[in-house]
Design a protein around this motif. Structure first.
Motif, short mmCIF file in Angstrom:
data_model
loop_
_atom_site.label_atom_id
_atom_site.label_comp_id
_atom_site.label_asym_id
_atom_site.label_seq_id
_atom_site.Cartn_x
_atom_site.Cartn_y
_atom_site.Cartn_z
N SER A 129 0.88 -1.08 -0.18
CA SER A 129 -0.21 -0.18 0.09
C SER A 129 0.88 1.21 0.15
O SER A 129 1.97 1.28 0.50
CB SER A 129 -0.86 -0.22 1.41
OG SER A 129 -0.36 0.21 2.39
N PHE A 130 0.28 2.39 -0.52
CA PHE A 130 1.09 3.50 -0.69
C PHE A 130 0.12 4.63 0.07
O PHE A 130 -1.22 4.86 -0.15
CB PHE A 130 1.32 3.90 -2.24
CG PHE A 130 2.05 2.74 -2.63
CD1 PHE A 130 3.39 2.72 -2.72
CD2 PHE A 130 1.36 1.99 -3.69
CE1 PHE A 130 4.06 1.76 -3.35
CE2 PHE A 130 2.19 1.14 -4.30
CZ PHE A 130 3.38 0.80 -4.21
N VAL A 131 0.91 5.72 0.97
CA VAL A 131 0.11 6.84 1.09
C VAL A 131 1.07 8.11 0.54
O VAL A 131 2.37 8.17 0.75
CB VAL A 131 0.16 6.88 2.87
CG1 VAL A 131 -0.34 8.39 3.30
CG2 VAL A 131 -0.66 5.81 3.19
N PHE A 132 0.43 8.85 -0.28
CA PHE A 132 1.15 9.78 -0.84
C PHE A 132 0.87 11.15 -0.41
O PHE A 132 -0.17 11.45 0.00
CB PHE A 132 0.79 9.91 -2.49
CG PHE A 132 1.27 8.87 -3.34
CD1 PHE A 132 2.58 9.24 -3.86
CD2 PHE A 132 0.78 7.51 -3.50
CE1 PHE A 132 3.34 7.95 -4.62
CE2 PHE A 132 1.22 6.60 -4.45
CZ PHE A 132 2.45 6.89 -4.75
N HIS A 133 2.18 11.89 -0.06
CA HIS A 133 1.84 13.08 0.37
C HIS A 133 2.08 14.10 -0.73
O HIS A 133 1.77 15.25 -0.62
CB HIS A 133 2.98 13.41 1.59
CG HIS A 133 2.76 12.75 2.71
ND1 HIS A 133 1.99 12.65 3.63
CD2 HIS A 133 3.40 11.13 2.82
CE1 HIS A 133 1.96 11.99 4.49
NE2 HIS A 133 2.77 10.84 4.24
N ARG A 134 2.72 13.56 -1.99
CA ARG A 134 2.91 14.30 -3.05
C ARG A 134 3.27 13.34 -4.22
O ARG A 134 3.92 12.59 -3.69
CB ARG A 134 3.78 15.53 -3.12
CG ARG A 134 5.25 15.44 -2.87
CD ARG A 134 6.02 16.43 -3.35
NE ARG A 134 7.42 16.40 -3.40
CZ ARG A 134 8.14 16.02 -4.42
NH1 ARG A 134 7.45 15.08 -5.50
NH2 ARG A 134 9.43 15.90 -4.36
N PRO A 135 2.88 13.71 -5.38
CA PRO A 135 3.50 12.80 -6.47
C PRO A 135 4.94 12.86 -6.57
O PRO A 135 5.58 13.82 -6.20
CB PRO A 135 2.61 13.10 -7.72
CG PRO A 135 1.98 14.36 -7.45
CD PRO A 135 2.15 14.71 -6.12
N LEU A 136 5.53 11.70 -6.99
CA LEU A 136 6.79 11.60 -7.18
C LEU A 136 7.05 12.06 -8.90
O LEU A 136 6.21 11.78 -9.62
CB LEU A 136 7.43 9.98 -7.32
CG LEU A 136 7.61 9.31 -5.85
CD1 LEU A 136 7.92 7.97 -6.14
CD2 LEU A 136 8.44 10.16 -4.96
N ALA A 137 8.04 12.80 -9.00
CA ALA A 137 8.15 13.72 -10.45
C ALA A 137 9.51 13.54 -10.81
O ALA A 137 10.50 13.30 -10.02
CB ALA A 137 7.76 15.01 -10.10
N ALA A 138 9.74 13.61 -11.97
CA ALA A 138 11.01 13.87 -12.83
C ALA A 138 12.00 14.96 -12.07
O ALA A 138 11.27 16.01 -11.81
CB ALA A 138 10.75 14.11 -14.29
#
Length: 141
Positions: A81-90
């Motif tokens: 499972s994942f909890v995102f605080h912000r997307p991963l980006a280039a």
């Protein structure tokens, strides 16, 4: 010595920095067959499951810990499972920090929950949580 509840809270040194690039995001999205334009934009974000790629780099320390007796060939990845605080980006330089959260032992089976914090610029971007089922090696007579 098998892994036990006494190992809960154990942390490991940070995995090497993982540089998220446009090329890696596009390659991952193509492998998924996902043509979402956000993954191919001028400043792309990564598909959510891209986090698993980075988190897996932190697993090397876990499986390399001789105190635990874990072996990858006796392990099944049971849950993620994942909890995102912000997307991963280039352009993100991601540091993966692994902690053992929970251990349950049932007969020859160890059920281990691990948390990998994916940190960018000192802040957690994503919490990647995995449950691993590990069968202990048995002695042969």
């Amino acid at each position: 010595m098998p892994i036990t509840a006494e190992h809960v809270g154990r942390t490991y040194p940070d995995a090497p920095v993982y540089e998220v690039s446009r090329a890696k995001i596009a390659e991952f999205a193509r492998a998924l067959g996902d043509d979402n334009p956000a993954y191919f934009a001028d400043s792309p974000i990564a598909p959510p499951t891209f986090a698993a790629v980075i988190a897996a780099h932190a697993w090397e320390a876990l499986f390399g810990d001789p105190d635990l007796g874990l072996a990858l060939n006796r392990t099944v990845h049971a849950d993620q499972s994942f909890v995102f605080h912000r997307p991963l980006a280039a352009g993100d330089d991601v540091v993966a920090k692994l902690t053992i959260e929970k251990v349950r032992n049932r007969g020859p089976l160890d059920i281990v929950t691990i948390l990998v914090d994916l940190v960018v610029d000192g802040a957690t971007a994503c919490e990647a949580r995995s449950t691993l089922m590990h069968t202990r090696e048995t002695a042969h007579a």
